[in-house]
Structure formats: structure tokens, C-alpha cells
Design a protein around this motif. Structure first.
Motif, PDB file in Angstrom:
ATOM      1  N   SER A  41      -9.770   5.467   4.085  1.00 53.98           N
ATOM      2  CA  SER A  41     -10.028   4.027   4.032  1.00 53.98           C
ATOM      3  C   SER A  41      -8.763   3.263   3.674  1.00 53.98           C
ATOM      4  N   PRO A  90      -4.936   0.368   6.999  1.00 59.39           N
ATOM      5  CA  PRO A  90      -5.349  -1.007   7.231  1.00 59.39           C
ATOM      6  C   PRO A  90      -6.152  -1.147   8.528  1.00 59.39           C
ATOM      7  N   TYR A  91      -7.053  -2.114   8.565  1.00 58.37           N
ATOM      8  CA  TYR A  91      -7.880  -2.483   9.725  1.00 58.37           C
ATOM      9  C   TYR A  91      -8.890  -1.394  10.127  1.00 58.37           C
ATOM     10  N   ILE A  92      -8.398  -0.175  10.425  1.00 65.08           N
ATOM     11  CA  ILE A  92      -9.306   0.820  10.991  1.00 65.08           C
ATOM     12  C   ILE A  92      -9.880   1.765   9.936  1.00 65.08           C
ATOM     13  N   ASP A 143     -11.935   1.628   7.290  1.00 67.71           N
ATOM     14  CA  ASP A 143     -13.371   1.694   7.012  1.00 67.71           C
ATOM     15  C   ASP A 143     -14.149   2.309   8.174  1.00 67.71           C
ATOM     16  N   SER A 144     -13.717   1.982   9.393  1.00 70.04           N
ATOM     17  CA  SER A 144     -14.415   2.549  10.552  1.00 70.04           C
ATOM     18  C   SER A 144     -14.228   4.059  10.602  1.00 70.04           C
TER      19      SER A 144
END
Lengths: 689, 176
Positions: free
Chosen positions: A166, A169-171, A173-174
Motif C-alpha cells: 500500500s 502511490p496511486y496504485i 491500495d488497489s
């Protein structure tokens, strides 16, 4: 793997096969006639040891998978069922769990050997990089395997490690959601980890084939670091290397067996004997020991993303080693400075491992940062520079020369080792001081009949302990992993079948549904398990002031206390592993009616000297004379505590006596076998010298 | 092995090699045992296979029930007078796997037939009260058993086996 072999089998059937698939010539060329440098030392046997460990892990793993259930509500239970009920299940599980540690131990030795003797240098770069890939795969496999028992450390380890992703950055959590297959670590996570944990070892085996292939193309490095030139420099792989490897393996098996039979839980964490609880994080999350140095690096960087990057870089930097080390000389034997730095690096890595297990506070954080810098400096500064400034010693002309001149001075490595040890000792003093501060609250050590390599349970004590459990503890605490039949099992309280049946029939067991579709109660049978005092956890919590009384089946393995440096090292040799029983006995006797003035005990809690934080929700359970004994044992709290703890130790590990007995037999055999291997090896090598 | 050894003159070296090889073989075989033994039923399975008691009172004449013991279906048939007569009167020469009806029931309890309901052909469960012999009919490959559970027709080679059981009282049996 070393080019076409001129080997031809003589048997007509083998000849027929050989013409169509030249497998015998291939095996002969790669593992029999294959020339190995004659000066290889025992550090080179770790390749064979690792092959063995991979085989052992795959074999025991496939078998454990036959009995394991990868489902969140059943995984923990199925592991206990393996250990308690499957024939030799305890042995197979110990082999696999401690086998992982042995595998990593061997791989670290193997890697450090490569580092010391410059085995990554031209033309062995690809060989080395394949090794780094194997190591990464091993780390992933080990991590996912640790999740499978679905204990507290499994669950929270999975949570922490997956959360590393996590940080991106940006990706980030996905990615994490993708890994979990849900909104948190749960059943889908466990299920896929099981699948991948089964798959990855076979990938490792595939890369190992490439690794061995690359090895056989470039040829083995050797302690002198000079390439073999004539036939005099080498010996045939079989019998010389094989017999030496087998002797190395037989010695390694002694170490392995020590853990399997005598210290199976030493390398594990007590918290993992508590079933996974998504509502409560253990106070102190630690990965398995083999990840600790990297965990320490992760924690010493105060920025989340930078910490994750630093941790991964610490491993990936190894792949660039062939180009970071600029020295033309391979072996540290001829590099006086590199040798010193190598040992300093080893100490740095060990200390990082130690720090990884400590709480991230105070001196530990600062030390962690310094050591992280040292770790990276070794690869990024020291090794590139040393090649330029170091004055190396003259290399031997050939391997044969090196073997003949085997009288090199031993003083230099001693000096650097002593230096390194002083540095290590100095940094550890802080650790000891902190450990000492906590010592006042440590439960006193008892003399247990089941301690030590020949320890046995005291039958009388087990039977009295059962009585204490039945009359006192069972009012609030379940013992759900113990069936009545277990009370008659060998190595247990020793009741007869008839006694077990009558004991079981005293209990009312819920059964059903019957033909009318209704649940009903019937007398217990030997196959039934001890019924729990509360129908569910909520009821248990509600009836006990908000704290559910824990199941006692595993309590003596699920509780421990910090032994601290240097005790945890001595424990390995003295086989002290009774922290759990000492803690349980301590808690039972640790209640004080008049708590010290400075103790803060909230209402509904009670003061207990040995409970962490001292405020325990359980009221003092035992008082003198509460339970009567038929055998004339004293009816005191001390005796009750001792007996019920003995009983609970048996409940936590019903096969302990079998484990120690088999351990003795295995050791007896392995010592004789290692001795025979030693003399065989000597005889075989007598021709080579 | 490149080491020369001669059978005519066993040397100390030969003895050492044989001893080491033998120790390795013994150790290897002993290690193999746990890996084989773990395949056997575990302790909880064995414990769950303990004898069970079955109350016969609800089973009326001409009816049968199916109970499970060790994962196997057990048919308990309350036979009619006609079924008993047929079973007793069948000459042994008509049977593929000759056995008297007396040998397949408990004396004094001839109305009760207790058999393991697994077709001796390939393990399907025969259906009760079907077929030409007032007994069992296996839908898989057409084996037919009579009212004593004996094979009469079809590919099955043997009678339906009788599990170990005894009468605890007139209306209760213990299987196992």
C-alpha cells in the motif's frame, strides 16, 4: 551439463534407451565424471544440503496438504488435528516448520560463502543472479507458508506484509485489495496463499535446475578462487564430492533433528498458537527470524514508501554484486581488507536481525538506522572502493599448489572475528539492560518433570491436574481440542478404556438432529470432546466482565515471556522451553490481595504479579483446600498450580513423550551414521591426497 | 565408485563401505515409515468408528432403515414372514455364493437382516425391496440380492456382507 559425455552403458536395454534419450550419459557427465576443484571446503557442502532441504520441504509439504484445510474457520483446527491425530503428524509438521528455518539457515551460509569467496564474479554472474531469484522465491514461499496455520502471527504477519504494497502511490491500495481478494485479510487470502505456497516450491525447483546448469557450465568456484588448470586440480564429482556432501548432510541432519525433536517451538512465536483474531493485534508483531534483518531496515526508515523501498533494495542489491565488487581477486583469503569488512558485514546483518525482533523505540531505532547505513555502505561504498585501493596477497599458481601449501596463518581471521564480536557485544549491552528491567515481572522458573531431553509427564500430576481443571477451570475455560479418548492415550494421564468411558459418560453432549429434527443431549463417549462452558464467544465474554476466558488446550504453548539476550541463546543448548508452563503456573499463584500502592487496578480487574500490566479480569481461581486429592498430595495452591499446569502442558502437546523418545533414537542413529560417514569420507579421499 | 574392491579379499575398507551403506539404507527405510503411516486413518477417524447402537422399535415389519457406521450404509430390514420363508427355503445349489440364511442372521431374531449396503460388484448402494428376489437391486450394473442379502443374479461375485453386530436387548442392536 558439462558437454557430451563419452559414457556408454553396457547393458543392452540401457544402450537402447541411451541411443534415444542420452540420460545416463547426461547423469554420468554431470554428477559422476564431472570435475570438481579438489580444494573445496565444507562450506561447499551447503549446496547439497539445500537440495536436500528443498526435497524435504516439498515432500513434507505435499503430505501436510493432504490433511490441512485452507479455510479460515478450519485452518487452525486442522493444523492441530494434524499434530494430535494424524499418525506421525507432529513429526511431519515439525519437520516442515523447523525445516523452513533450516532451509533459510543453510541458504544464508551458502550466500555468505559465495560472498566471502567471490563466487559471483565473472563468469558466474548469472549463476549468482539465479541464486538471488531462488532466495526471493524462498522468502515469498516462507511468508505464505507461515500464514497457513492461521494463528495470530499468521494473520497479522499477512496483514503487515501485504500492507507493504500500500506504500506505492496511486496504485498501492488497489494492489493490496487484489492480494487480499477482499477488503481485509480473510478466507480468500488464506485460500490463495495456500495455492501459491504449493506452487512456488516447484518454481524454486525449476530455478534450481537452471542454477545447477549455470554452475556446471562455469564450473565451481573454490576457496583459492583460481580456475582449475590441469587434471591435478580437480577430482571426480563421484565419489569425492558426493561422499563429502553426504558427510556434510549427515552433520546438518543432527542440527535439524535437534530442532525437530527437542526445540520444535524455539524458532516460532507463542502468539501463533492463538487462533487468528481480526479484532486484536498482538502487542508485538515479529516476522520469522529469517526476515528480521530486512524488517529492521524497513522500520528504521521513518517514511513509509522509503522504508519499503529500502527493504526491497536490501535484497535486490545482491543481484548487482558482480558489478559492485570491483576487485579482480575472487577469494577473500587473499584480500586482507575485504575479509575484515566481510566479518563486519556479517555482524551488521546479525545485529539487524536482533533489532528486528526488538520493539521500535529508543536506542533500537538509532542503532537500526546506523546499521542500515552500514548494510548498504558495504555493497555501495566498501566493495566498489576496496577493489581500487586494496593490496591483495599473491594468488597461488594453481589449486594443487594451494592444497600443498595448506599452512596459511590463522591469526588474521581470529583478529577480525574478535573485533567483530567486540562491536557486537558493545551494541548489545543496551539490550541486556532493557531486558533486565523487565525481569522483576518474570514468572519464577519451576522444576518440571517434563523438561529436558528425557522429560516425562508425572502421571499422578496429570490426573490431579485433570481434577483441578474439571472442578475449577472448566467452569469458565474450554478445553475443546481434547477428546475424552485422549485421556487413555499413551503418554497421557494413563486412564484405562473403561475409566475413559465412565469419565466421558459423566458429561452431557449435545447431539442431533434426531429423526424428528431436534437436537438432544446424550451421555458422552470416548470420541467426544470436552464440552465448552459457553455456547459461543459472545456468551463467554458477556458472562465474564467483557473478557472471554481463553481455551486452555494450547495455553501453555500460546503464552510465553521474553527471555532476552543472552538467555535465548543458552536456551537453545539447555533446551529450556518451559516459559509457557512457568507463566501459567505464575499467573495462578500471582494474585495478591493487597496490591502494591502504586498499582492501578480498574474495578472488575484483579491484581496479578505476573500478568502483563498486572490487571487481570480473572478473579483468583484457586485457594488452599479447594480441591481434594485421593493420593495424599498437598491441597495447596502451589500444588494445584503445578498439577493443572502439567495437565495443560500435556493437553497442548499430547505427543511430547513420543517426540522425545523418538528424538533419542534418531540422535543415536545419526551420531553413528555421521561417524561412519566421516570415516568413509576419509577412506575415499585418501586416494585423492 | 572408482575404488577397487575385491570379493576375494574383503578389507577393512570394504567393511566400512558396507556398514555405511547399510546404515544409510536402514535410516532411509525407517524415515520412510512415517510418510507411509500418515496415510492410514487418523486417531479421530478411528475413534469415530466406535460401535453404534441402533434402536429397532420404530422399524415396522416389511420396513427397513439405513444407518451409517464407519461411513458405510448398513441396511437393517425387518423381514416379513414371506421373506424369511423364501430366504430359508432357497436351496444352496441355487446360490452363487452359498450361505444359509441362519448363518446370516442372529438366532431368535430371524426377522432382522443386517447387511452392509454396498454392492460387492463395484461399490454402489443397492435399492431395497426391488428386484426379482424380494431383496435388493443394484441400479449400477443390475446385480440382484435376495431377502437374505445373497447374490442371485448379475455381475456381483459375493453376498452383501454382514457387519459385526449383536443384540443388546430384543429391540436394540450394537453395530461394530
Amino acid at each position: 551439463m558439462s558437454g557430451p559425455s563419452d559414457y556408454q552403458p553396457s547393458h543392452p536395454v540401457l544402450k537402447w534407451i541411451e541411443r534415444r534419450l542420452p540420460i545416463f550419459g547426461f547423469v554420468h557427465g554431470s554428477f559422476v565424471a564431472y570435475p570438481t576443484p579438489r580444494n573445496l571446503n565444507y562450506w561447499w557442502t551447503f549446496g547439497a544440503i539445500l537440495s536436500l532441504m528443498l526435497g524435504v520441504q516439498i515432500l513434507t509439504g505435499v503430505i501436510l496438504a493432504m490433511h490441512y484445510t485452507p479455510e479460515a474457520t478450519m485452518a487452525f483446527h486442522s493444523v492441530e488435528a494434524i499434530v494430535r491425530d494424524v499418525n506421525y503428524g507432529w513429526l511431519l509438521r515439525n519437520m516442515h516448520a523447523t525445516g523452513a528455518s533450516m532451509f533459510f539457515f543453510a541458504v544464508y551460509v551458502h550466500m555468505l560463502r559465495g560472498l566471502y569467496y567471490g563466487s559471483y564474479k565473472e563468469p558466474r554472474e548469472v549463476l549468482w543472479i539465479l541464486g538471488v531469484i531462488i532466495y526471493l522465491l524462498m522468502m515469498a514461499t516462507g511468508f505464505m507458508g507461515y500464514v497457513l496455520p492461521w494463528g495470530q502471527m499468521s494473520f497479522w504477519g499477512a496483514t503487515v506484509i501485504t500492507n507493504l504494497f500500500s506504500a506505492f502511490p496511486y496504485i498501492g491500495d488497489s494492489i493490496v485489495t487484489l492480494l487480499w481478494g477482499g477488503y481485509s485479510v480473510g478466507n480468500p487470502t488464506l485460500n490463495r496463499f495456500f495455492s501459491l505456497h504449493y506452487l512456488l516450491p516447484f518454481l524454486i525447483a525449476g530455478v534450481v535446475v537452471l542454477h545447477v546448469w549455470a554452475l556446471h557450465v562455469a564450473g565451481q568456484n573454490n576457496p583459492a578462487g583460481v580456475e582449475p588448470k590441469t587434471e591435478k586440480d580437480t577430482v571426480a564429482f563421484t565419489p569425492y564430492a558426493t561422499i563429502k556432501d553426504m558427510f556434510g548432510v549427515s552433520c546438518f541432519l543432527l542440527l535439524y533433528a535437534w530442532f525437530i525433536f527437542y526445540m520444535p517451538n524455539y524458532l516460532g512465536d507463542a502468539d501463533n498458537y492463538i487462533p487468528a483474531n481480526p479484532a486484536q493485534t498482538p502487542p508485538h508483531i515479529v516476522p520469522e527470524w529469517y526476515y528480521l534483518p530486512f524488517y529492521a531496515i524497513l522500520r528504521s526508515i521513518p517514511n513509509k514508501l522509503a522504508g519499503v523501498i529500502a527493504m526491497f533494495s536490501a535484497i535486490l542489491v545482491l543481484a548487482f554484486l558482480p558489478w559492485l565488487d570491483t576487485s579482480k581477486v575472487r577469494s577473500s583469503k587473499y584480500r586482507p581488507l575485504a575479509k575484515q569488512f566481510f566479518w563486519i558485514f556479517v555482524v551488521v546483518a546479525v545485529l539487524l536481525g536482533y533489532l528486528g525482533a526488538q520493539p521500535p523505540e529508543g536506542i533500537y531505532v538509532i542503532a537500526g538506522r546506523i546499521l542500515t547505513v552500514c548494510y548498504f555502505a558495504y555493497f555501495l561504498v566498501v566493495l566498489p572502493l576496496l577493489g581500487k585501493i586494496e593490496r591483495t596477497k599473491p594468488l597461488p599458481n594453481s589449486i594443487a599448489d594451494d592444497v600443498l601449501a595448506k599452512t596459511g596463518s590463522k591469526a588474521v581471521p581470529m583478529v577480525s572475528t574478535v573485533l567483530a564480536l567486540i562491536v557486537a557485544g558493545g551494541l548489545l549491552v543496551g539490550g541486556i539492560d532493557t531486558a533486565r528491567a523487565a525481569e522483576a515481572d518474570t514468572p519464577p522458573a519451576n522444576k518440571w518433570s517434563f523438561a529436558g531431553p528425557f522429560g516425562k509427564f508425572d502421571r499422578g500430576s496429570l490426573q490431579r491436574g485433570l481434577k483441578v481443571y474439571k472442578e475449577v477451570c472448566s467452569n469458565c475455560h474450554a478445553l475443546s481440542y481434547i477428546a475424552f479418548r485422549n485421556l487413555g492415550d499413551p503418554g497421557g494421564p494413563g486412564y484405562s478404556t473403561a475409566q475413559v468411558a465412565s469419565l466421558a459418560s459423566e458429561y452431557k453432549i449435545k447431539d442431533g438432529p434426531n429423526d424428528q429434527g431436534e437436537m438432544f443431549e446424550r451421555p458422552g463417549r470416548a470420541a467426544d470432546y470436552f464440552p465448552s462452558p459457553f455456547p459461543n464467544e459472545q456468551a463467554a465474554r458477556n458472562a465474564n466482565g467483557g473478557a472471554a476466558p481463553p481455551d486452555l488446550s494450547l495455553i501453555t504453548k500460546a503464552r510465553s515471556y521474553e527471555r532476552g539476550f543472552p538467555w535465548f541463546i543458552f536456551d537453545l543448548f539447555t533446551q529450556y522451553q518451559e516459559q509457557g508452563p512457568d507463566y501459567v503456573a505464575g499467573i495462578l499463584q500471582g494474585f495478591e490481595d493487597n496490591p502494591p500502592a502504586d498499582a492501578k487496578v480498574p474495578s472488575g480487574s484483579y491484581y496479578n504479579k505476573y500478568f502483563p500490566g498486572h490487571a487481570i479480569k480473572m478473579p483468583k481461581p484457586l485457594s488452599d483446600g479447594q480441591v481434594t486429592f485421593d493420593d495424599g498430595a498437598p491441597t495447596t495452591v502451589t500444588q494445584y498450580a503445578k498439577d493443572v499446569t502439567t495437565f495443560l502442558m500435556w493437553a497442548a502437546e499430547p505427543h511430547m513423550e513420543e517426540r522425545k523418545r523418538l528424538g533419542f533414537q534418531v540422535f543415536f542413529f545419526l551420531i553413528i551414521f555421521a561417524g561412519l560417514m566421516y570415516f568413509t569420507k576419509k577412506k575415499v579421499w585418501a586416494d585423492a591426497h | 565408485m572408482t575404488i577397487a574392491s575385491s570379493a576375494d579379499h574383503p578389507t577393512r575398507r570394504d567393511f566400512l563401505f558396507v556398514a555405511t551403506g547399510a546404515a544409510a539404507a536402514v535410516g532411509g527405510l525407517a524415515t520412510l515409515w512415517p510418510f507411509v503411516s500418515q496415510m492410514n486413518p487418523d486417531a479421530s477417524t478411528i475413534a469415530a468408528g466406535a460401535p453404534i447402537e441402533v434402536d429397532l422399535t420404530p422399524v415396522a415389519e416389511g420396513q427397513d432403515i439405513k444407518v451409517f457406521w464407519r461411513g458405510k450404509p448398513i441396511y437393517i430390514s425387518h423381514r416379513t414372514k414371506k421373506q424369511i420363508d423364501e430366504a430359508q427355503k432357497t436351496p444352496l445349489s441355487d446360490l452363487k455364493d452359498p450361505a444359509t440364511d441362519e448363518s446370516r442372521v442372529k438366532q431368535g431374531h430371524e426377522q432382522w437382516l443386517v447387511v452392509i449396503g454396498i454392492c460387492t460388484h463395484l461399490g454402489c448402494i443397492p435399492i431395497a425391496h426391488e428386484g426379482n428376489y424380494d431383496g435388493f437391486f443394484c441400479p449400477c450394473h443390475g446385480s440382484q440380492y435376495d431377502s437374505s442379502g445373497r447374490i442371485r443374479q448379475g455381475p456381483a461375485p459375493a453376498n452383501l456382507p454382514v457387519p459385526p453386530y449383536q443384540f443388546v436387548s430384543d429391540s436394540k442392536i450394537q453395530i461394530g
